[in-house]
Scaffold this active site. Structure first.
Site, PDB file in Angstrom:
ATOM      1  N   ARG A  24      10.043  47.762  13.684  1.00 59.63           N
ATOM      2  CA  ARG A  24       9.856  46.267  12.900  1.00 59.63           C
ATOM      3  C   ARG A  24       8.402  45.522  14.011  1.00 59.63           C
ATOM      4  NH1 ARG A  24      14.446  42.111  13.505  1.00 59.63           N
ATOM      5  NH2 ARG A  24      14.914  41.679  15.719  1.00 59.63           N
TER       6      ARG A  24
ATOM      7  N   LYS B 200      18.027  37.460   9.528  1.00 63.11           N
ATOM      8  CA  LYS B 200      18.289  36.915   8.951  1.00 63.11           C
ATOM      9  C   LYS B 200      17.087  36.122   8.916  1.00 63.11           C
ATOM     10  CE  LYS B 200      20.960  36.784  12.729  1.00 63.11           C
ATOM     11  NZ  LYS B 200      21.408  38.234  13.123  1.00 63.11           N
TER      12      LYS B 200
ATOM     13  N   ARG C 254      22.785  45.051  21.821  1.00 64.97           N
ATOM     14  CA  ARG C 254      22.447  43.413  20.648  1.00 64.97           C
ATOM     15  C   ARG C 254      23.753  43.730  19.701  1.00 64.97           C
ATOM     16  NH1 ARG C 254      16.690  43.695  19.794  1.00 64.97           N
ATOM     17  NH2 ARG C 254      17.554  42.312  18.075  1.00 64.97           N
TER      18      ARG C 254
ATOM     19  N   ARG D  42       8.635  42.951  19.459  1.00 64.99           N
ATOM     20  CA  ARG D  42      10.130  42.151  20.630  1.00 64.99           C
ATOM     21  C   ARG D  42      10.540  43.442  21.580  1.00 64.99           C
ATOM     22  NH1 ARG D  42      14.172  39.330  16.861  1.00 64.99           N
ATOM     23  NH2 ARG D  42      15.442  40.131  18.967  1.00 64.99           N
TER      24      ARG D  42
ATOM     25  N   ARG E  20      26.783  32.443  18.318  1.00 63.48           N
ATOM     26  CA  ARG E  20      26.598  33.506  19.144  1.00 63.48           C
ATOM     27  C   ARG E  20      27.546  33.802  19.358  1.00 63.48           C
ATOM     28  NH1 ARG E  20      20.954  35.435  17.992  1.00 63.48           N
ATOM     29  NH2 ARG E  20      20.988  37.376  19.327  1.00 63.48           N
TER      30      ARG E  20
HETATM   31  P1  AMP Z   1      17.809  37.118  18.265  1.00 58.47           P
HETATM   32  O1  AMP Z   1      16.005  36.531  17.857  1.00 58.47           O
HETATM   33  O2  AMP Z   1      18.320  36.381  17.113  1.00 58.47           O
HETATM   34  O3  AMP Z   1      17.913  38.175  18.291  1.00 58.47           O
HETATM   35  O4  AMP Z   1      17.837  36.867  19.510  1.00 58.47           O
HETATM   36  C1  AMP Z   1      17.282  37.521  20.896  1.00 58.47           C
HETATM   37  C2  AMP Z   1      17.508  37.586  21.814  1.00 58.47           C
HETATM   38  O5  AMP Z   1      18.126  35.769  22.606  1.00 58.47           O
HETATM   39  C3  AMP Z   1      19.516  38.174  21.904  1.00 58.47           C
HETATM   40  O6  AMP Z   1      19.764  39.617  22.150  1.00 58.47           O
HETATM   41  C4  AMP Z   1      20.258  36.817  23.510  1.00 58.47           C
HETATM   42  O7  AMP Z   1      19.669  38.004  24.629  1.00 58.47           O
HETATM   43  C5  AMP Z   1      18.918  35.485  23.581  1.00 58.47           C
HETATM   44  N1  AMP Z   1      20.026  34.441  22.143  1.00 58.47           N
HETATM   45  C6  AMP Z   1      19.431  34.568  20.807  1.00 58.47           C
HETATM   46  N2  AMP Z   1      20.128  33.518  20.344  1.00 58.47           N
HETATM   47  C7  AMP Z   1      21.401  33.358  21.717  1.00 58.47           C
HETATM   48  C8  AMP Z   1      22.614  31.676  21.317  1.00 58.47           C
HETATM   49  N3  AMP Z   1      23.180  31.492  19.893  1.00 58.47           N
HETATM   50  N4  AMP Z   1      23.449  32.626  22.279  1.00 58.47           N
HETATM   51  C9  AMP Z   1      22.955  33.016  23.490  1.00 58.47           C
HETATM   52  N5  AMP Z   1      21.448  33.855  23.764  1.00 58.47           N
HETATM   53  C10 AMP Z   1      21.483  33.888  22.838  1.00 58.47           C
END
Ligand code: AMP
Length: 230
Positions: free
Chosen positions: A127, A13, A173, A162, A88
């Site tokens: 990554r 994404k 996740r 990360r 989410r």
């Molecule tokens: P991502 O970079 O999208 O993989 O997000 C990393 C982490 O941020 C996730 O595992 C959640 O802990 C938090 N996070 C990101 N987007 C959301 C969301 N829409 N709702 C709740 N937590 C989020």
């Protein structure tokens, strides 16, 4: 272009958002990036969410929805945006629907990037990104031409990984994705907004598929047929 990109962690994404952003002059709104920036800067929000993110759990809806609403009000969203990582869960999808209606914004579509689960852990755990320009790399699939320099902005040796890209957190996740995020697919399908692309294809082919399914005459909620060679 005003779209939501949906898909499990590691679906690509972020990569697709960056490509579309450059091509269409729209902004990428990644809730994950916004949270990580706050963690890095040590803000009260960052302190509140750091442990949750490192465990691979979802940040509470109230916090996330407020952050997105404020972000969408910024002037740079006027030309369009790509939501990456939001919504989410169903409560966030409902809140977003209400919020966009109140702000008078119409979405062009919700694009789901389909990928094989068993490939995701491999994709994610290798990554890393350039901390200068955000260009993404991978230990196995996309190494920089020179180990200590970004191919794109040539920042020297400034790569970051990360904290939540380790195997245990990735598995959590994925569990959260299947339990809480996947149920929003029927929400958008029932509204005729869901478009599906094959996230396993080559990067530029995925971009082309996203552009194809977003065309007004395409109301596909099935992956487009593979393109023929020759
Ligand atoms: P991502 O970079 O999208 O993989 O997000 C990393 C982490 O941020 C996730 O595992 C959640 O802990 C938090 N996070 C990101 N987007 C959301 C969301 N829409 N709702 C709740 N937590 C989020």
């Amino acid at each position: 272009m005003r779209i939501i990109l949906l898909g499990p962690p590691g679906a690509g994404k972020g990569t697709q958002s960056r490509l579309l952003m450059e091509k269409y002059g729209v902004v990428q709104i990644s809730t994950g990036d916004l949270f990580r920036e706050n963690v890095k800067a040590g803000t009260p929000l960052g302190k509140q969410v750091e442990a949750i993110i490192n465990e691979g759990k979802l940040v509470p809806d109230e916090i996330t929805i407020k952050m997105i609403s404020e972000r969408l009000d910024r002037a740079d969203c006027k030309n369009g945006f790509i939501l990456d990582g939001f919504p989410r869960n169903v409560a966030q999808a409902e809140a977003l629907e209400k919020m966009l209606k109140e702000k008078g914004i119409k979405l062009d579509g919700v694009v789901r990037m389909e990928v094989d689960d068993d490939k995701l852990v491999e994709r994610i755990s290798g990554r890393f990104t350039c901390s200068g320009c955000g260009e993404g790399y991978h230990d196995k699939f996309k190494k920089p031409a020179q180990a200590d320099s970004c191919d794109k902005c040539h920042a020297n040796g400034k790569f970051t990984r990360r904290a939540d890209d380790n195997e245990a957190t990735v598995r959590e996740r994925l569990k959260v994705y299947h339990g809480q995020t996947a149920p929003i697919l029927p929400f958008y399908k029932s509204r005729g907004m869901l478009k599906i692309v094959n996230g396993m294809a080559a990067m530029e082919d995925v971009t082309a598929e996203i552009e194809a399914v977003l065309k007004p005459d395409s109301d596909s909620d099935k992956p487009p047929p593979p393109r023929m060679c020759g």
